[in-house]
Scaffold this motif. Structure first.
Motif, PDB file in Angstrom:
ATOM      1  N   GLU A  82       1.081  -0.906   0.281  1.00 54.27           N
ATOM      2  CA  GLU A  82       0.008  -0.098  -0.084  1.00 54.27           C
ATOM      3  C   GLU A  82       0.735   1.375   0.152  1.00 54.27           C
ATOM      4  OE1 GLU A  82      -3.208   0.880  -0.561  1.00 54.27           O
ATOM      5  OE2 GLU A  82      -3.834  -0.550   0.590  1.00 54.27           O
ATOM      6  N   LYS A  83       0.965   2.329  -0.741  1.00 54.71           N
ATOM      7  CA  LYS A  83       1.326   3.576  -1.159  1.00 54.71           C
ATOM      8  C   LYS A  83       1.220   4.254   0.498  1.00 54.71           C
ATOM      9  CE  LYS A  83       3.565   3.534  -4.660  1.00 54.71           C
ATOM     10  NZ  LYS A  83       3.447   4.237  -5.988  1.00 54.71           N
ATOM     11  N   SER A  84       1.791   5.236   0.653  1.00 54.68           N
ATOM     12  CA  SER A  84       1.315   6.489   1.736  1.00 54.68           C
ATOM     13  C   SER A  84       1.029   7.146   1.920  1.00 54.68           C
ATOM     14  CB  SER A  84       3.559   6.974   1.831  1.00 54.68           C
ATOM     15  OG  SER A  84       3.240   7.753   3.159  1.00 54.68           O
ATOM     16  N   ASN A  85       0.139   7.405   2.592  1.00 53.16           N
ATOM     17  CA  ASN A  85      -1.208   8.306   2.816  1.00 53.16           C
ATOM     18  C   ASN A  85      -0.400   9.583   1.963  1.00 53.16           C
ATOM     19  OD1 ASN A  85      -2.784   6.652   4.350  1.00 53.16           O
ATOM     20  ND2 ASN A  85      -2.436   7.427   6.238  1.00 53.16           N
ATOM     21  N   LEU A  86       0.708   9.705   1.962  1.00 54.58           N
ATOM     22  CA  LEU A  86       1.022  11.342   1.389  1.00 54.58           C
ATOM     23  C   LEU A  86       0.834  11.410  -0.124  1.00 54.58           C
ATOM     24  CD1 LEU A  86       4.473  12.035   2.901  1.00 54.58           C
ATOM     25  CD2 LEU A  86       2.138  12.470   3.440  1.00 54.58           C
ATOM     26  N   TYR A  87       0.512  10.111  -0.697  1.00 49.70           N
ATOM     27  CA  TYR A  87       0.231   9.743  -2.474  1.00 49.70           C
ATOM     28  C   TYR A  87      -1.026  10.305  -2.120  1.00 49.70           C
ATOM     29  CZ  TYR A  87       4.395   7.283  -3.350  1.00 49.70           C
ATOM     30  OH  TYR A  87       5.348   7.195  -3.385  1.00 49.70           O
ATOM     31  N   ARG A  88      -2.016  10.605  -1.476  1.00 45.95           N
ATOM     32  CA  ARG A  88      -2.862  10.869  -1.604  1.00 45.95           C
ATOM     33  C   ARG A  88      -3.422  12.470  -2.316  1.00 45.95           C
ATOM     34  NH1 ARG A  88      -2.498  11.780   4.024  1.00 45.95           N
ATOM     35  NH2 ARG A  88      -3.629  13.848   4.599  1.00 45.95           N
ATOM     36  N   PHE A  89      -2.706  13.021  -1.890  1.00 44.27           N
ATOM     37  CA  PHE A  89      -2.518  14.325  -2.155  1.00 44.27           C
ATOM     38  C   PHE A  89      -2.638  14.248  -3.663  1.00 44.27           C
ATOM     39  CE2 PHE A  89      -0.433  15.027   1.806  1.00 44.27           C
ATOM     40  CZ  PHE A  89      -1.669  15.501   2.515  1.00 44.27           C
ATOM     41  N   MET A  90      -2.410  13.280  -4.735  1.00 41.55           N
ATOM     42  CA  MET A  90      -1.918  13.154  -6.281  1.00 41.55           C
ATOM     43  C   MET A  90      -2.930  12.353  -6.517  1.00 41.55           C
ATOM     44  SD  MET A  90       1.922  11.944  -6.591  1.00 41.55           S
ATOM     45  CE  MET A  90       1.828  12.448  -8.485  1.00 41.55           C
ATOM     46  N   ARG A  91      -4.146  11.891  -5.836  1.00 37.06           N
ATOM     47  CA  ARG A  91      -5.504  11.554  -6.142  1.00 37.06           C
ATOM     48  C   ARG A  91      -5.949  12.390  -7.075  1.00 37.06           C
ATOM     49  NH1 ARG A  91      -8.114   7.335  -2.236  1.00 37.06           N
ATOM     50  NH2 ARG A  91      -8.535   6.418  -4.563  1.00 37.06           N
ATOM     51  N   PRO A  92      -6.414  13.430  -6.432  1.00 36.04           N
ATOM     52  CA  PRO A  92      -7.449  14.950  -7.230  1.00 36.04           C
ATOM     53  C   PRO A  92      -7.126  14.517  -8.768  1.00 36.04           C
ATOM     54  CG  PRO A  92      -6.945  15.391  -5.684  1.00 36.04           C
ATOM     55  CD  PRO A  92      -6.198  14.051  -5.247  1.00 36.04           C
ATOM     56  N   TRP A  93      -5.505  14.568  -9.189  1.00 35.36           N
ATOM     57  CA  TRP A  93      -5.707  14.073 -10.565  1.00 35.36           C
ATOM     58  C   TRP A  93      -5.327  13.120 -11.025  1.00 35.36           C
ATOM     59  CZ3 TRP A  93       0.545  15.227 -11.752  1.00 35.36           C
ATOM     60  CH2 TRP A  93       0.745  15.306 -12.987  1.00 35.36           C
ATOM     61  N   LEU A  94      -4.884  12.136 -10.121  1.00 35.13           N
ATOM     62  CA  LEU A  94      -4.587  10.912 -11.116  1.00 35.13           C
ATOM     63  C   LEU A  94      -5.641   9.629 -11.035  1.00 35.13           C
ATOM     64  CD1 LEU A  94      -0.370  10.692 -10.251  1.00 35.13           C
ATOM     65  CD2 LEU A  94      -2.208  11.569 -12.979  1.00 35.13           C
ATOM     66  N   GLY A  95      -6.277  10.188  -8.990  1.00 27.55           N
ATOM     67  CA  GLY A  95      -7.506   8.943  -8.857  1.00 27.55           C
ATOM     68  C   GLY A  95      -6.667   7.994  -8.736  1.00 27.55           C
ATOM     69  N   ASP A  96      -7.056   6.064  -9.542  1.00 28.43           N
ATOM     70  CA  ASP A  96      -7.077   5.286  -9.123  1.00 28.43           C
ATOM     71  C   ASP A  96      -5.828   4.778  -9.745  1.00 28.43           C
ATOM     72  OD1 ASP A  96      -7.818   5.413  -6.555  1.00 28.43           O
ATOM     73  OD2 ASP A  96     -10.067   4.406  -7.505  1.00 28.43           O
ATOM     74  N   GLY A  97      -5.221   5.531 -10.530  1.00 29.07           N
ATOM     75  CA  GLY A  97      -4.085   5.002 -11.301  1.00 29.07           C
ATOM     76  C   GLY A  97      -2.519   3.467 -10.802  1.00 29.07           C
ATOM     77  N   LEU A  98      -2.692   3.369 -11.584  1.00 30.50           N
ATOM     78  CA  LEU A  98      -0.916   3.041 -11.176  1.00 30.50           C
ATOM     79  C   LEU A  98      -0.349   2.832  -9.828  1.00 30.50           C
ATOM     80  CD1 LEU A  98       0.281   0.319 -13.683  1.00 30.50           C
ATOM     81  CD2 LEU A  98      -1.686  -0.304 -12.279  1.00 30.50           C
ATOM     82  N   ILE A  99      -0.306   4.193 -10.531  1.00 31.45           N
ATOM     83  CA  ILE A  99       0.826   5.226  -8.717  1.00 31.45           C
ATOM     84  C   ILE A  99       0.007   5.543  -7.545  1.00 31.45           C
ATOM     85  CG2 ILE A  99       2.419   6.930  -8.192  1.00 31.45           C
ATOM     86  CD1 ILE A  99       3.153   7.821 -10.807  1.00 31.45           C
ATOM     87  N   THR A 100      -1.252   6.227  -8.022  1.00 29.14           N
ATOM     88  CA  THR A 100      -2.022   6.190  -6.274  1.00 29.14           C
ATOM     89  C   THR A 100      -3.160   5.068  -5.808  1.00 29.14           C
ATOM     90  OG1 THR A 100      -3.175   7.316  -7.975  1.00 29.14           O
ATOM     91  CG2 THR A 100      -1.486   8.396  -6.436  1.00 29.14           C
TER      92      THR A 100
END
Length: 466
Positions: free
Chosen positions: A58-76
């Protein structure tokens, strides 16, 4: 973080607000792991590694700040979604498909060297702007099948929007007062983010709608496997994702957008930054640049300075250039750290990493450890000769991460970089007025490692061989 890691042991605790981070730079600590909270049978310690452990996928919670842009893409994406999408997307990165993109890589790289002619025999100039536009043209064409023509048109709202949205996401990561949505969405940054998202998402959505219409009009009876591997005209990642998703799991337009945006974000910024660092190293170390050119001469012969098409066989022969790229990645890993959530207590040697904390793998420091690398600040591509690689600790070099959640685009990046760099070297001599020591290169990060100051080089035309 670097100063703290130099001062304290290779596994240490650090806090960002109320979030506990466990920072590692020791390859053995990264590799060896046992489970305090799980009873596993018929497995040994060496079967488990921090980066491949099911408790650290599981990715760190810090990656949630990229989710408005990348949603549930592979990175986030959360693990459950990531597993399904990764399995679906992996076939689109097979070597046959990647090699079909060589023509795009070569054509856009030829445009790059033509655009750089404006700097010929002049002063040192910022090379990143040229390379960044080229890599955006490449990723737009290979990911979505659209021609952005950023190199020739110069103005690029898409490029500006990507930069702004990435900067905002990183700012939220490191400024804890911007973590709560109730605060962030009352700032001007939130307004700027909203405008960028509207533009980026609508741009991708429009392309997806057009692609779906085109593909629906050309459907035939071929199954997914034959469709991907057939000798039809080159297909983009988006084409392949739509076709593959029709077989088992039909991705919605939103899911397609998130994966395409992720490929665009990751593929453009990392490639542009790394290409720029390699160009800087070649200019800074002319003897290594000459070895690269000598290799190209062995491949292309008297046509080395001509605009002859680079082929897959040519790329496979660029062994020294590949070592140069790998050594650049060692010193300047574009992803300097990896952060993963710990979903269950983990025993790592004498330490217990508690559930709810995050593991930070400091790749930057791992790649520069004096006990792992002889003269670590020396630029030496021959570290990656096969005999030398065999001597390395398997977890001393992980520029694209490791384990199941490693970078899916490793081969794509390597092929595209070889084509771009070879094209530049066949046309120009790269030069620095003053040689720069590795330790004097100031660095910073905003999701990827980058130079604190513009990378500037001078170019001179290579004399054609008669």
């Amino acid at each position: 973080m670097l100063e703290l890691s130099d001062k304290y042991p290779s596994i240490m605790r650090a806090w960002l607000g109320n979030q506990l981070f466990i920072i590692m730079t020791d390859p053995e600590l990264i590799k060896l792991i046992s489970y305090a909270s799980m009873k596993l049978k018929n497995n040994t310690m060496n079967d488990f590694k921090v980066l491949s452990s099911p408790n650290t996928v599981e990715k760190s919670n810090l990656y949630r700040f990229m989710r408005p842009w990348l949603g549930d893409g592979l990175i986030t994406a959360p693990t459950a979604t990531w597993r399904v999408h990764r399995k679906l997307i992996t076939p689109t990165f097979n070597m046959r498909i990647l090699e079909s993109f060589i023509e795009v890589f070569a054509r856009q790289s030829e445009i790059l060297v033509k655009e750089m002619e404006a700097e010929l025999n002049g002063n040192e100039f910022d090379v990143f702007d040229y390379v960044s536009r080229c890599t955006l043209d490449i990723i737009c064409e290979t990911a979505m099948g659209v021609s952005s023509e950023v190199q020739t048109k110069k103005n690029s709202p898409y490029l500006d929007a990507i930069k702004k949205i990435a900067d905002i996401a990183f700012m939220r990561m490191v400024k804890i007062w911007l973590h709560p949505d109730i605060i962030f969405y009352r700032t001007s940054l939130a307004t700027e983010q909203k405008n960028c998202l509207k533009y980026l998402h609508s741009n991708t959505d429009n392309v997806i709608r057009e692609k779906r219409t085109q593909l629906n009009n050309s459907l035939d009876s071929k199954n997914t496997e034959s469709s991907v591997n057939s000798k039809l005209p080159r297909k983009t990642f988006l084409d392949l994702l739509i076709e593959l998703s029709n077989e088992e799991i039909k991705l919605s337009n939103k899911e397609l957008r998130e994966e395409v945006d992720t490929i665009m974000a990751a593929g453009h910024k990392t490639s542009a930054t790394l290409d720029t660092f390699v160009i800087f190293m070649l200019a800074n170390f002319p003897e290594i640049q000459q070895k690269c050119y000598d290799e190209l001469y062995r491949i292309f012969g008297d046509k080395v300075n001509e605009e002859t098409q680079i082929t897959r066989d040519d790329i496979r022969q660029m062994e020294y250039l590949e070592r140069v790229i790998k050594e650049t990645l060692r010193l300047f890993p574009v992803a300097p750290i990896i952060v993963r959530n710990v979903t269950n207590n983990l025993d790592v040697e004498k330490y217990i990493i508690p559930k709810g904390s995050s593991v930070v793998i400091s790749i930057f420091q791992l790649h520069r450890r004096a006990d792992l690398w002889t003269n670590p600040l020396e630029f030496n591509p021959d570290r990656f000769l096969p005999d030398e690689v065999a001597k390395q600790h398997p977890y001393s070099y992980i520029p694209f991460s490791a384990g199941p959640r490693n970078c899916i685009g490793l081969q794509y990046a390597m092929i595209s970089m070889k084509v771009l760099l070879a094209t530049v070297l066949r046309k120009y001599i790269l030069h620095k007025d003053l040689k720069v020591k590795i330790q004097d290169i100031q660095l910073m990060t905003n999701t990827v490692l980058r130079p604190a100051n513009p990378i500037k080089v001078k170019i001179m035309e290579r004399k054609k061989i008669n």
